[in-house]
Design an enzyme around this catalytic site. Structure first.
Site, mmCIF file in Angstrom:
data_model
loop_
_atom_site.group_PDB
_atom_site.id
_atom_site.type_symbol
_atom_site.label_atom_id
_atom_site.label_comp_id
_atom_site.label_asym_id
_atom_site.label_seq_id
_atom_site.Cartn_x
_atom_site.Cartn_y
_atom_site.Cartn_z
ATOM 1 N N HIS A 130 46.133 48.107 35.690
ATOM 2 C CA HIS A 130 46.009 49.450 36.255
ATOM 3 C C HIS A 130 44.558 49.815 36.513
ATOM 4 C CE1 HIS A 130 45.630 53.870 35.860
ATOM 5 N NE2 HIS A 130 46.702 53.856 36.637
ATOM 6 N N ARG B 96 13.223 68.253 61.422
ATOM 7 C CA ARG B 96 13.028 69.600 60.875
ATOM 8 C C ARG B 96 11.534 69.784 60.628
ATOM 9 N NH1 ARG B 96 17.938 67.928 57.879
ATOM 10 N NH2 ARG B 96 19.577 69.490 58.151
ATOM 11 N N GLY C 50 24.841 72.125 65.005
ATOM 12 C CA GLY C 50 24.382 72.212 63.611
ATOM 13 C C GLY C 50 25.595 72.563 62.775
ATOM 14 N N THR C 51 26.355 71.540 62.445
ATOM 15 C CA THR C 51 27.653 71.803 61.815
ATOM 16 C C THR C 51 27.528 72.260 60.367
ATOM 17 O OG1 THR C 51 27.767 69.417 61.534
ATOM 18 C CG2 THR C 51 29.091 70.370 63.305
ATOM 19 N N ASN C 52 26.325 72.159 59.782
ATOM 20 C CA ASN C 52 26.151 72.726 58.434
ATOM 21 C C ASN C 52 26.242 74.243 58.525
ATOM 22 O OD1 ASN C 52 25.545 70.107 57.685
ATOM 23 N ND2 ASN C 52 23.337 70.433 57.815
ATOM 24 N N ASP C 53 25.395 74.803 59.389
ATOM 25 C CA ASP C 53 25.435 76.258 59.546
ATOM 26 C C ASP C 53 26.720 76.717 60.226
ATOM 27 O OD1 ASP C 53 23.213 77.772 58.468
ATOM 28 O OD2 ASP C 53 21.949 76.468 59.686
ATOM 29 N N GLU D 160 25.077 76.558 66.205
ATOM 30 C CA GLU D 160 25.400 76.622 64.778
ATOM 31 C C GLU D 160 25.903 77.998 64.371
ATOM 32 O OE1 GLU D 160 21.902 75.369 62.576
ATOM 33 O OE2 GLU D 160 20.560 76.312 64.016
ATOM 34 N N ARG E 152 63.062 51.568 41.945
ATOM 35 C CA ARG E 152 61.603 51.572 42.075
ATOM 36 C C ARG E 152 61.154 52.549 43.135
ATOM 37 N NH1 ARG E 152 59.399 46.489 40.402
ATOM 38 N NH2 ARG E 152 61.026 45.196 39.525
ATOM 39 N N GLY F 41 51.126 52.777 40.137
ATOM 40 C CA GLY F 41 51.430 53.320 38.811
ATOM 41 C C GLY F 41 51.602 54.826 38.761
ATOM 42 N N ARG G 50 52.473 43.305 50.084
ATOM 43 C CA ARG G 50 51.864 44.302 50.964
ATOM 44 C C ARG G 50 50.489 43.786 51.350
ATOM 45 N NH1 ARG G 50 50.520 48.300 45.933
ATOM 46 N NH2 ARG G 50 49.227 46.734 44.984
ATOM 47 N N SER H 124 22.812 70.683 70.362
ATOM 48 C CA SER H 124 23.028 69.844 69.190
ATOM 49 C C SER H 124 23.791 70.700 68.187
ATOM 50 C CB SER H 124 21.690 69.394 68.613
ATOM 51 O OG SER H 124 21.933 68.602 67.472
ATOM 52 N N LYS I 153 56.815 49.619 50.097
ATOM 53 C CA LYS I 153 57.528 48.567 49.367
ATOM 54 C C LYS I 153 58.833 48.196 50.082
ATOM 55 C CE LYS I 153 57.295 48.605 44.901
ATOM 56 N NZ LYS I 153 57.448 49.202 43.574
ATOM 57 N N ARG J 89 12.816 70.383 66.112
ATOM 58 C CA ARG J 89 13.354 71.740 65.991
ATOM 59 C C ARG J 89 12.255 72.699 65.565
ATOM 60 N NH1 ARG J 89 17.781 72.992 61.521
ATOM 61 N NH2 ARG J 89 15.990 72.922 60.119
ATOM 62 N N CYS K 56 23.948 67.238 64.636
ATOM 63 C CA CYS K 56 22.921 66.848 63.668
ATOM 64 C C CYS K 56 23.191 67.408 62.275
ATOM 65 C CB CYS K 56 21.534 67.255 64.153
ATOM 66 S SG CYS K 56 21.350 69.032 64.357
ATOM 67 N N TYR L 214 25.990 61.701 71.244
ATOM 68 C CA TYR L 214 25.440 61.012 70.076
ATOM 69 C C TYR L 214 25.705 61.803 68.805
ATOM 70 C CZ TYR L 214 21.591 64.386 70.199
ATOM 71 O OH TYR L 214 20.869 65.538 70.177
ATOM 72 N N MET M 11 53.967 56.720 40.265
ATOM 73 C CA MET M 11 55.336 57.233 40.220
ATOM 74 C C MET M 11 56.196 56.306 39.378
ATOM 75 S SD MET M 11 55.871 58.743 43.973
ATOM 76 C CE MET M 11 55.466 57.185 44.656
HETATM 77 C C1 PEP Z 1 22.860 72.472 60.589
HETATM 78 O O1 PEP Z 1 22.918 73.681 60.379
HETATM 79 O O2 PEP Z 1 23.846 71.775 60.737
HETATM 80 C C2 PEP Z 1 21.554 71.807 60.648
HETATM 81 C C3 PEP Z 1 21.468 70.535 60.967
HETATM 82 O O3 PEP Z 1 20.457 72.538 60.312
HETATM 83 P P1 PEP Z 1 20.027 72.842 58.824
HETATM 84 O O4 PEP Z 1 20.859 72.022 57.926
HETATM 85 O O5 PEP Z 1 18.578 72.498 58.748
HETATM 86 O O6 PEP Z 1 20.276 74.296 58.736
HETATM 87 MG MG MG Z 2 21.146 74.884 60.635
#
Ligand code: PEP
Ligand code: MG
Length: 912
Positions: free
Chosen positions: A450, A575, A783-786, A762, A89, A98, A333, A781, A20, A630, A849, A869, A100
């Site tokens: 609001h 998978r 495997g960011t979940n695991d 992973e 203000r 709204g 703004r 690749s 502001k 996989r 992935c 990728y 603060m």
């Molecule tokens: C992972 O672990 O990120 C993955 C892609 O494999 P999954 O989810 O099947 O374990």
């Molecule tokens: Mg996995």
């Protein structure tokens, strides 16, 4: 220096002056009519919040700047004969509508109220201003429950037979001031301060404190605004919109923030102060009506709006006041907008020559695109419309009507019900309920109330100002015209795009944006939807600018085909576990129960053609594009009956004397394979190493499928991916086996195209020994979940449903690390593995992935790390394409100076 005069700042000083303050300064320097004032910096606020005291210099600086304002206005703060009044203000770097506090009319006292009455020639106005000050000061500075003031106001209205506040005369308001002063004394234990400067200092402190009000904290967490920024405080000479019919106040947008359509949009309220519009307490009229009442001010306003749009090169929203015919700008703004408006406006600005394509791309984001892919109500379905309000925030929401925040949160969280929060109007206290609800319906207030502003910010469906509805919050019901009654728990449907409200559930259909992605709508057709055209234009820019490829996670031929039409350049994760479910479970059972090599081989032989056929179809759907298959990952017990169920079955059969030897063998196997922590047990590459023949069968099916496709004239590009590797030895062993199998298939079929073999990263150990592993892997690749599960030690199937809400509330993290990559921990492992992997194999291909591959913020991180990728579910592919393009554009912009945050109006963008 803790204070900047408006003439000293500019729009790029948002860190220090808040949004502001920075924009008030910018407008002042553009020569627009801004009342004189100054901004106390966020730095002063941070010092106050840290030490509990204002910086020592602040007092004198306020005095000096106040003198400047007094000179400019030719009046002294609180002067008994002709008082200068100021507003105090809040204004943080990122807009927190709204959340603060604000206090208006500082400087009014028992004495100066008379001076004001005389100067304005309006007793009523002066007493009304004083009672507003008492009310706001009492609530925000002294912490008195606002209900006390509201009740007193309602009492006077009832006594006087007044319907609206404006119907109260000077006498009534003078009486109300007396009542309010006694409320202040009783509730706070002290009299309302009659020293104007004391009022000012206390109000500044209250605004500082409001940074840490619970609702502000909730909002920040929701919007991912850092908690340590603090707020700036703007002290501005008051101008009055409540000085009679030739005064008023309003909010305006330079384009429609809901649809993006060009034109002037806004709400105006005659004879009122600004807070009345934002709070949605009284119903406004469309801004264009102002043109009939005050041609000159309206023309000037249009002029200023054009100036601001040209200057900011974006949609601006504006708050203004007209004091006895004279226009004053109180705020501007770069305005919040819906997802559809964001895409349309970005493309309009390119066409108008105001911004370049790259800039247009930077101004939309993947969250918005995802919203446009939500379904809408089916127009052909039977519907029972019961009311119409304003289309405040688009989307189609169906849920049970609830009338208070507590119920909304309770039903949504504990009963997993979809709810629509129905209120007369919302206030910041309703924030939790708004977050919990699928949609919001109000009977009062315009598109800038609001409810509307907050809902748009959250991307939540909202219909507001449905005046025909009689909402009775106390009894938990509302009545629509014709006497239709909707009680708590009844299902309603609200359409935030049209403003319609329907009784019961209306079926929903796909959005045109999805139909465009699926190739059903032609974006260049003469009758093409403007939104589809805008999405197409920006997707084209994104595809052109992005460095990273976008693949899809797809296990079935239909998913693969869908992903391809959404723009996927291959499959990053196929998978194979679903290929072992359904009817095929019995083969897995046979495999597990096999006694001796022959039985086992027979079971595998039965599975082979089924697997091969799956792969043939997927490779056909992705012909010419890479398909990463996989090998089996989950523990084998997942394919067997449940231990408890089977135990009961066997026990019952035994009791009846009818034991089934098959069941008995199965039970033994289930017991043998049972694990306490199956996610850390016999799965991934471990299966390939200890269950003879299983991985070999899969690799053979993959290679034979490729050979069949090649024979049929196709262009199969298959890759074999080995999951859950932690040590290079595991990969070496499984790779040798795979290579042997592939060589054997090649010899038999003459298939010769390459079949790269790589691994998933992973496990932290894989990331930390990536240099060694890369020696035997052609690709990684992530495997960011695991990897998230194993880095944090969080069971991915359990924690999000159990204690994550507490963690989010306590601020341990701003978003679940399973949704958005934890850059400092998991991200660091990804970076280490990428660098060390590439150092040992220069052409190592890198992808991701896990779910993060389709998350906007994470995509920027993966771009930054240098992945080739990202791979995500088909539906997220367009989001990933867009964000990969934005990542390239934003990185190029900041490249020479390093990774500084872009000065984007959206905090989520700026934190990238
Ligand atoms: C992972 O672990 O990120 C993955 C892609 O494999 P999954 O989810 O099947 O374990
Ligand atoms: Mg996995």
């Amino acid at each position: 220096m803790f204070i900047y005069d408006f003439a000293q700042g500019n729009k790029d000083m948002r860190d220090l002056l808040g949004g502001k303050g920075a924009n008030l300064a910018e407008m002042t320097n553009l020569g627009l009519p801004v009342p004189p004032g100054f901004t106390i910096t966020t730095e002063a606020c941070r010092i106050y919040l840290e030490t509990g005291r204002e910086p020592a210099e602040l007092h004198d600086e306020v005095t000096a700047h106040l003198t400047g304002v007094e000179k400019a206005r030719g009046k002294t703060l609180g002067d008994p004969g002709d008082p200068l009044l100021v507003s105090v203000r809040s204004g943080a770097k990122f807009s927190m509508p709204g959340m603060m506090d604000t206090v208006l009319n500082i400087g009014l006292t028992d004495q100066s109220v008379r001076g004001l009455a005389e100067q304005a020639g309006d007793e009523r106005f002066a007493w009304d201003s004083y009672r507003r000050l008492l009310q706001m000061f009492g609530r925000t500075v002294l912490g008195i429950d606002g209900a006390h003031f509201d009740e007193a106001l309602e009492d006077v209205k009832r006594e006087r037979g007044a319907e609206h506040d404006v119907d109260l005369d000077a006498d009534a308001l003078r009486g109300l001031v007396t009542t309010y002063k006694s409320i202040v004394s009783e509730e706070s234990g002290r009299d309302f301060p009659q020293d104007p400067r004391e009022q000012l200092d206390a109000a500044v402190r209250a605004v500082f404190d409001s940074w840490n009000a619970p609702r502000a904290e909730t909002y920040r967490r929701q919007e991912r605004i850092p908690a340590d920024l603090g707020t700036a405080v703007n002290v501005v000479a008051m101008v009055f919109g409540n000085l009679g019919p030739d005064s008023g106040t309003g909010v305006a947008f330079t384009r429609d923030p809901a649809s993006g359509a060009r034109g002037i949009y806004g709400d105006y309220l005659a004879n009122a102060q600004g807070e009345d519009v934002v709070a949605g307490i009284r119903n406004t009229v469309p801004l264009a009506d102002l043109g009939q009442h005050n041609k000159e001010a309206y023309a000037q306003l249009l002029d200023i709006m054009a100036t601001l749009e040209g200057h900011y090169r974006d949609l601006c929203d504006i708050e203004f006041t007209i004091e006895r015919g004279r226009l004053w700008m109180l705020q501007t703004r770069v305005g919040k907008r819906t997802a559809a408006a964001a895409f349309r406006i970005a493309v309009q600005l390119v066409d108008e020559g105001l911004v370049e394509e790259d800039e247009a791309l930077a101004r939309v984001d993947g969250h918005q695109l995802a919203q446009l892919m939500f379904p809408r109500f089916d127009e052909r379905a039977h519907r029972t419309p019961i009311a119409k309000g304003m289309n405040a925030s688009p989307g189609a929401a169906v849920g049970r009507a609830v009338f208070d925040t507590g119920t909304a949160v309770d039903w949504a969280q504990n009963a997993h019900e979809q709810v629509i929060l129905v209120r007369r109007e919302t206030t910041p206290d309703d924030l939790d309920g708004m977050i919990a609800a699928r949609g919001i319906l109000t009977s009062r207030g315009g598109k800038t109330s609001h409810a509307a502003v907050v809902a748009r910010g959250m991307g939540k469906t909202c219909v507001c100002g449905a005046e025909e509805l009689e909402i009775d919050v106390g009894h938990g019901l509302f009545t629509a015209p014709g006497g239709v009654e909707v009680r708590e728990g009844d299902v309603i449907s609200i359409d935030g795009t049209s403003g319609e409200v329907f009784l019961g559930e209306v079926p929903v259909v796909d959005s045109p944006v999805v139909r465009y992605f699926e190739g059903e709508l032609e974006p260049d057709a003469a009758d093409a939807d403007e939104l589809v055209g805008a999405v197409h234009r920006l997707m084209t820019v994104a595809d052109d600018r992005r460095r990273m490829g976008v693949r899809a996670n797809a296990d079935m031929p239909e998913d693969a085909a869908r992903a391809r039409s959404m723009g996927a350049a291959g499959i990053g994760l196929c998978r194979t576990e679903h290929m072992f479910l359904g009817d095929r479970r019995r083969y897995v059972e046979r495999l597990i129960l096999a006694e001796g090599e022959r039985e086992r081989e027979e079971a595998l032989e039965a599975l082979l053609p089924l697997q091969r056929d799956d792969f043939v179809q997927i490779l056909a759907a992705m012909d010419g594009l890479p398909v990463t298959v996989r090998l089996l990952d989950p523990p084998l017990h997942e394919f067997l009956p449940d231990l408890t169920e089977l135990s009961v079955r066997v026990a019952l059969a035994r009791e009846r004397g009818k034991e089934d030897s098959g069941d008995l063998r199965l039970l033994q196997a289930v017991r043998r394979l049972h694990e306490q922590n199956p996610m850390l047990g016999l799965r991934g590459v471990r299966l390939a190493l200890v269950v003879p023949g299983l991985a070999t069968m899969q690799v053979r099916a993959i290679a034979e499928a490729a050979a069949i496709r090649a024979d049929a004239g196709g262009d199969p590009r298959v890759e074999v991916m080995i999951p859950l590797v932690g040590a290079v030895q595991e990969l070496e062993l499984s790779r040798e086996d795979a290579e042997r199998t592939i060589a054997e298939v090649r010899q038999r079929t003459g298939f010769s195209a390459p079949i790269p073999i790589g691994t998933m990263v992973e496990l932290p150990r894989a990331a930390l020994t990536a240099g060694e592993i890369a020696q035997v892997a052609e690709f990684f690749s992530f495997g960011t979940n695991d990897l998230t599960q194993t880095t944090w030690g969080f069971s991915r199937d359990d924690v999000e449903g159990s204690f994550f809400s507490a963690y989010l509330e306590k601020g341990v993290f701003g978003a679940s690390p399973f949704e958005s990559i934890d850059v400092g921990g998991v991200g660091r492992l990804v970076r280490i593995a990428s660098e060390e992997g590439r150092a040992s194999r220069r052409d190592l291909k890198l992808g991701v992935c896990g779910e993060h591959g389709g998350d906007p913020e994470s995509v920027h991180f993966f771009h930054d790390v240098g992945l080739d990728y990202v791979s995500c579910s088909a539906f997220r592919v367009p989001v990933a394409r867009l964000e990969a393009g934005r990542a390239a554009v934003l990185a190029a912009r900041t490249a020479p100076t390093g990774p500084t945050a872009p000065t984007d109006s959206d905090p989520a963008n700026a934190s990238r």
